[in-house]
Design an enzyme around this catalytic site. Structure first.
Site, PDB file in Angstrom:
ATOM      1  CG  ASN A  16      -3.643   2.432  -5.618  1.00 15.13           C
ATOM      2  OD1 ASN A  16      -2.888   3.285  -5.164  1.00 15.13           O
ATOM      3  ND2 ASN A  16      -4.574   1.841  -4.892  1.00 15.13           N
ATOM      4  CG  HIS A 111      -1.109  -4.289   3.124  1.00 17.01           C
ATOM      5  ND1 HIS A 111      -2.050  -5.250   2.822  1.00 17.01           N
ATOM      6  CD2 HIS A 111      -1.203  -4.070   4.462  1.00 17.01           C
ATOM      7  CE1 HIS A 111      -2.662  -5.615   3.942  1.00 17.01           C
ATOM      8  NE2 HIS A 111      -2.175  -4.916   4.943  1.00 17.01           N
ATOM      9  CD  GLN A 175      -1.229  10.890   2.328  1.00 16.18           C
ATOM     10  OE1 GLN A 175      -0.042  10.909   1.996  1.00 16.18           O
ATOM     11  NE2 GLN A 175      -1.961  11.984   2.391  1.00 16.18           N
TER      12      GLN A 175
HETATM   13  C1  GRF Z   1      -6.196  -0.399  -2.196  1.00 12.44           C
HETATM   14  O1  GRF Z   1      -6.726   0.048  -0.999  1.00 12.44           O
HETATM   15  C2  GRF Z   1      -4.895  -1.091  -1.969  1.00 12.44           C
HETATM   16  O2  GRF Z   1      -4.179  -0.595  -0.900  1.00 12.44           O
HETATM   17  C3  GRF Z   1      -5.328  -2.494  -1.709  1.00 12.44           C
HETATM   18  O3  GRF Z   1      -6.440  -2.702  -2.536  1.00 12.44           O
HETATM   19  C4  GRF Z   1      -7.056  -1.467  -2.819  1.00 12.44           C
HETATM   20  C5  GRF Z   1      -7.139  -1.320  -4.297  1.00 12.44           C
HETATM   21  O4  GRF Z   1      -7.837  -0.189  -4.702  1.00 12.44           O
HETATM   22  N1  GRF Z   1      -4.248  -3.429  -1.927  1.00 12.44           N
HETATM   23  P1  GRF Z   1      -7.903   0.222  -6.227  1.00 12.44           P
HETATM   24  O5  GRF Z   1      -8.415  -0.994  -6.999  1.00 12.44           O
HETATM   25  O6  GRF Z   1      -6.523   0.629  -6.655  1.00 12.44           O
HETATM   26  O7  GRF Z   1      -8.886   1.346  -6.264  1.00 12.44           O
END
Ligand code: GRF
Length: 218
Positions: A16, A111, A175
């Site tokens: 992310n 989340h 998404q």
């Molecule tokens: C994601 O699935 C997010 O929704 C959750 O933790 C995960 C983090 O993934 N809170 P990344 O470290 O951004 O790849």
């Protein structure tokens, strides 16, 4: 106009974070990511920050005896970058009320579920086990309630008969990488704010789900 200053907190892979970095680099996201802070050393997200020449810092929670002292040290570190917005991107910590209060209305979390369903961990498996037809991801303002603050945007995906937690997580993550940059952009442009426990988008209070994006592509 001065770009909004964003501090991103991570604990792991940082996909992310990468989506946000990509948005900034493509000129689509009018923010400056001024720092990335991880509570775990050696994670991939820190490398992603370094590659993008973003100051990256580690504050290891294991060096603290209790949650309160860690959160206080973290607040100090975050505030040294004077952020307008704090973005939790896979930051796997339960936060103290003091911490959530300090950043109220200026901290977002992502989340992987259609909140208020499946707060907490293992959301993909739980959605499959519950026989849900749809699953997804929510970006929300952070309040003292774990995974409980007002939703900004929610993306729905179908749960397919052949799905396991891994395949479903992949569909959800696609998404995630769309809606997190979108929510951060809205914040940066002043389009969203938190008011009376709700997310307001362009002057209109959003429903509890937040702004809804449905993707029926597998
Ligand atoms: C994601 O699935 C997010 O929704 C959750 O933790 C995960 C983090 O993934 N809170 P990344 O470290 O951004 O790849």
């Amino acid at each position: 106009m001065q770009k909004k200053r964003v501090v991103v907190l991570i604990s792991g892979g940082g996909s992310n974070l990468q989506a946000l970095i990509d948005g900034v680099q493509a000129g689509e996201l009018p923010v400056e990511i001024v720092a990335v802070i991880s509570n775990r050393p050696g994670v991939l997200g820190l490398e992603r920050a370094a590659k993008a020449a973003i100051p990256a810092d580690v504050l290891d929670h294991k060096a603290f005896t209790d949650r309160e002292s860690f959160d206080r040290a973290l607040m100090e570190k975050i505030d040294s970058y004077s952020p307008d917005l704090v973005v939790l991107a896979g930051f796997m910590r339960i936060l103290t009320p003091e911490f959530t209060q300090h950043y109220l209305g200026r901290m977002l979390n992502i989340h992987p579920s259609l909140l208020p369903k499946f707060q907490g961990l293992h959301t993909h498996q739980r959605a499959i086990d519950a026989g849900e037809s749809h699953h997804g991801v929510t970006v929300h303002f952070v309040t003292a309630e774990l995974d409980g603050g007002p939703s900004v945007v929610q993306a729905w995906v179908p749960v397919l008969a052949e799905d396991d937690a891994t395949s479903l997580a992949k569909r959800v993550q696609r998404q995630e990488h769309i809606i997190y940059p979108l929510a951060v952009k809205w914040f940066a442009q002043g389009d969203i704010c938190m008011q009376d426990g709700k997310c307001v988008l362009n002057g209109e209070p959003l429903p509890p789900s937040g702004f809804l994006i449905r993707s029926d592509e597998p």
